[in-house]
Every structure is written in C-alpha cells, then in structure tokens.
Design a protein around this motif. Structure first.
Motif, PDB file in Angstrom:
ATOM      1  N   ALA A 132      51.542  26.277 -37.471  1.00 30.29           N
ATOM      2  CA  ALA A 132      52.477  26.528 -36.370  1.00 30.29           C
ATOM      3  C   ALA A 132      51.773  26.540 -35.021  1.00 30.29           C
ATOM      4  CB  ALA A 132      53.197  27.860 -36.593  1.00 30.29           C
ATOM      5  N   ARG A 133      50.463  26.798 -35.029  1.00 27.22           N
ATOM      6  CA  ARG A 133      49.693  26.843 -33.781  1.00 27.22           C
ATOM      7  C   ARG A 133      48.851  25.590 -33.562  1.00 27.22           C
ATOM      8  NH1 ARG A 133      47.308  33.053 -34.063  1.00 27.22           N
ATOM      9  NH2 ARG A 133      49.221  34.132 -33.453  1.00 27.22           N
ATOM     10  N   THR A 134      48.989  24.610 -34.451  1.00 22.24           N
ATOM     11  CA  THR A 134      48.281  23.336 -34.306  1.00 22.24           C
ATOM     12  C   THR A 134      49.299  22.300 -33.862  1.00 22.24           C
ATOM     13  OG1 THR A 134      46.727  23.946 -36.065  1.00 22.24           O
ATOM     14  CG2 THR A 134      46.866  21.609 -35.496  1.00 22.24           C
ATOM     15  N   TYR A 135      48.985  21.579 -32.782  1.00 19.44           N
ATOM     16  CA  TYR A 135      49.993  20.728 -32.152  1.00 19.44           C
ATOM     17  C   TYR A 135      49.707  19.240 -32.342  1.00 19.44           C
ATOM     18  CZ  TYR A 135      51.359  25.101 -30.034  1.00 19.44           C
ATOM     19  OH  TYR A 135      51.767  26.392 -29.849  1.00 19.44           O
ATOM     20  N   ARG A 136      50.802  18.517 -32.476  1.00 19.79           N
ATOM     21  CA  ARG A 136      50.735  17.058 -32.550  1.00 19.79           C
ATOM     22  C   ARG A 136      50.741  16.471 -31.137  1.00 19.79           C
ATOM     23  NH1 ARG A 136      51.603  14.393 -37.035  1.00 19.79           N
ATOM     24  NH2 ARG A 136      53.045  12.811 -36.208  1.00 19.79           N
ATOM     25  N   TRP A 137      50.404  15.193 -31.064  1.00 19.79           N
ATOM     26  CA  TRP A 137      50.446  14.458 -29.794  1.00 19.79           C
ATOM     27  C   TRP A 137      49.526  15.091 -28.738  1.00 19.79           C
ATOM     28  CZ3 TRP A 137      52.373  10.005 -30.932  1.00 19.79           C
ATOM     29  CH2 TRP A 137      53.313   9.921 -31.967  1.00 19.79           C
ATOM     30  N   SER A 165      54.639  21.411 -33.254  1.00 17.44           N
ATOM     31  CA  SER A 165      53.628  21.893 -34.204  1.00 17.44           C
ATOM     32  C   SER A 165      53.562  21.012 -35.442  1.00 17.44           C
ATOM     33  CB  SER A 165      53.935  23.330 -34.627  1.00 17.44           C
ATOM     34  OG  SER A 165      55.073  23.368 -35.469  1.00 17.44           O
ATOM     35  N   VAL A 166      52.420  21.065 -36.092  1.00 16.27           N
ATOM     36  CA  VAL A 166      52.254  20.374 -37.367  1.00 16.27           C
ATOM     37  C   VAL A 166      53.173  21.000 -38.418  1.00 16.27           C
ATOM     38  CG1 VAL A 166      50.612  19.729 -39.176  1.00 16.27           C
ATOM     39  CG2 VAL A 166      49.902  19.702 -36.783  1.00 16.27           C
ATOM     40  N   ALA A 167      53.446  22.290 -38.302  1.00 12.58           N
ATOM     41  CA  ALA A 167      54.368  22.944 -39.245  1.00 12.58           C
ATOM     42  C   ALA A 167      55.750  22.306 -39.172  1.00 12.58           C
ATOM     43  CB  ALA A 167      54.458  24.440 -38.935  1.00 12.58           C
ATOM     44  N   GLN A 168      56.269  22.116 -37.961  1.00  9.10           N
ATOM     45  CA  GLN A 168      57.594  21.521 -37.806  1.00  9.10           C
ATOM     46  C   GLN A 168      57.600  20.075 -38.296  1.00  9.10           C
ATOM     47  OE1 GLN A 168      59.269  22.186 -33.930  1.00  9.10           O
ATOM     48  NE2 GLN A 168      61.009  20.826 -34.260  1.00  9.10           N
ATOM     49  N   HIS A 169      56.563  19.333 -37.948  1.00  5.65           N
ATOM     50  CA  HIS A 169      56.434  17.954 -38.432  1.00  5.65           C
ATOM     51  C   HIS A 169      56.418  17.900 -39.960  1.00  5.65           C
ATOM     52  CE1 HIS A 169      54.674  13.980 -39.175  1.00  5.65           C
ATOM     53  NE2 HIS A 169      53.749  14.605 -39.882  1.00  5.65           N
ATOM     54  N   SER A 170      55.708  18.817 -40.578  1.00  2.00           N
ATOM     55  CA  SER A 170      55.570  18.817 -42.039  1.00  2.00           C
ATOM     56  C   SER A 170      56.913  19.024 -42.726  1.00  2.00           C
ATOM     57  CB  SER A 170      54.584  19.899 -42.473  1.00  2.00           C
ATOM     58  OG  SER A 170      53.302  19.646 -41.937  1.00  2.00           O
TER      59      SER A 170
END
Length: 199
Positions: free
Chosen positions: A27-32, A43-48
C-alpha cells in the motif's frame, strides 16, 4: 517490519513478515514512479487487486489458489518498498533481477503458490499489461498513443475500472495507503481461507 519481524533482503526467508506487513508495504509502494494525475499516487496493492479481478473476469473458473497468485504477483515489491519503472530495469542489471527473484521465491513458498507455467504466465501478463495500459491513461495521464509508442504497451485500454463496481469507488482514483492496505489484506485473508484444506 511493523510486526517486529526482521527481513534480510539479501537472505530472506518465508517467516520474515506477516500478512499485515506485506499489505502495508504494498500500500505504501507506488507505481509509475509515484507520479499521478490524481492527488494520490497508485499503490501496488491497488494494482494487484485490479489484476486479480481482470484474471477472474477472463477466467470465471479461476481457482482461489490462482487468484492468490495473481494478488501476490508483485508482492516482492512490497517487501522491497520499490517498484522499478520499466525504463530503468535494464540498467539495474542481473543483481537486482536475482534479488527480486529471491524475494518472489520466498513469497511463493510462504503462501504455497505454484510456479508460473507457460499458459498461466501468459494469461497473467495479458491481465497485467491491460491494467498497466489503463493505469497509464487514467491514473498517470499518458495518452493512448504514448502508451503504444513510448511505453511500448500494446494492450487495449479499459474505460471501466474493474475496481469501481467491486468496491463502489470512484473509477481510477488511487486509494489512500490505509484503505489500500485494508482492502489488500481483506483479499489476502479471504483467499487464504478459501485454499485452506478442510480439517
């Protein structure tokens, strides 16, 4: 880790984090690169979760174990706290690839996930690229032409956000970290219960 556990990135084991640690890290690691046309980055969490839903929509008989593998496909990024944008990956070299593979391996061990085979990996990459192309336009602010020409992503671009109907949320809007953590952890726990063998 917030749980008090300690993760050695150079020599990880499957016991170095708990589920809440992983959810928070994703949740604290960001894409783009953390860039976004919205007030918050994606976040990578939302993408996943998006990728998991896209795979489920494409394969209605997808097993809970396969859904879990989709949900955790970028889990090593949450442990590392870093999602390398595609353009810099070639410059990070073999050592970085080995590090991420080692982390992915311990994630798969911890959650009992089967290794990707050719067919499942191809289906996964199709969903992952579809999510990426759509995020590029609706979240990061790229044009469809830039997605094809600059990012070299040939997937289509969704107009409807798969998360919007699932969560009744604003289409394509990145979630705050606390919400992304909560929703990812809920999906992780739901799938862990679904794959748990009956007593």
């Amino acid at each position: 880790m917030p749980s008090g556990r300690r993760l050695d990135l150079l020599d990880p084991t499957p016991f170095d984090w708990d589920d809440a640690d992983l959810a928070l890290g994703l949740a604290r690691t960001y894409r783009w690169g953390g860039h976004s046309a919205w007030p918050l980055p994606l976040s990578v969490a939302q993408h996943s979760i998006s990728v998991m839903l896209l795979r489920r929509a494409a394969s209605p008989t997808l097993s809970p174990l396969d859904e879990l593998r989709e949900l955790l496909h970028d889990a090593e990024e949450g442990l590392l706290g870093f999602d390398a944008i595609s353009v810099i990956k070639p410059f990070l070299g073999d050592a970085f690839r080995a590090l991420t593979r080692r982390l992915e391996h311990v994630v798969f061990l911890r959650y009992g996930l089967p290794a990707w085979d050719e067919i499942s990996h191809a289906a996964h990459k199709k969903a992952d690229r579809l999510a990426a192309a759509s995020e590029a336009v609706h979240v990061a602010g790229w044009s469809a032409d830039e997605v094809r020409r600059t990012l070299k992503i040939r997937a289509g671009i969704l107009q409807d956000d798969p998360l919007a109907a699932y969560y009744d949320c604003t289409p394509w809007e990145p979630w705050p970290p606390k919400l992304a953590c909560k929703r990812f952890l809920h999906e992780l726990e739901r799938l862990m219960v679904a794959i748990k063998p009956a007593p």
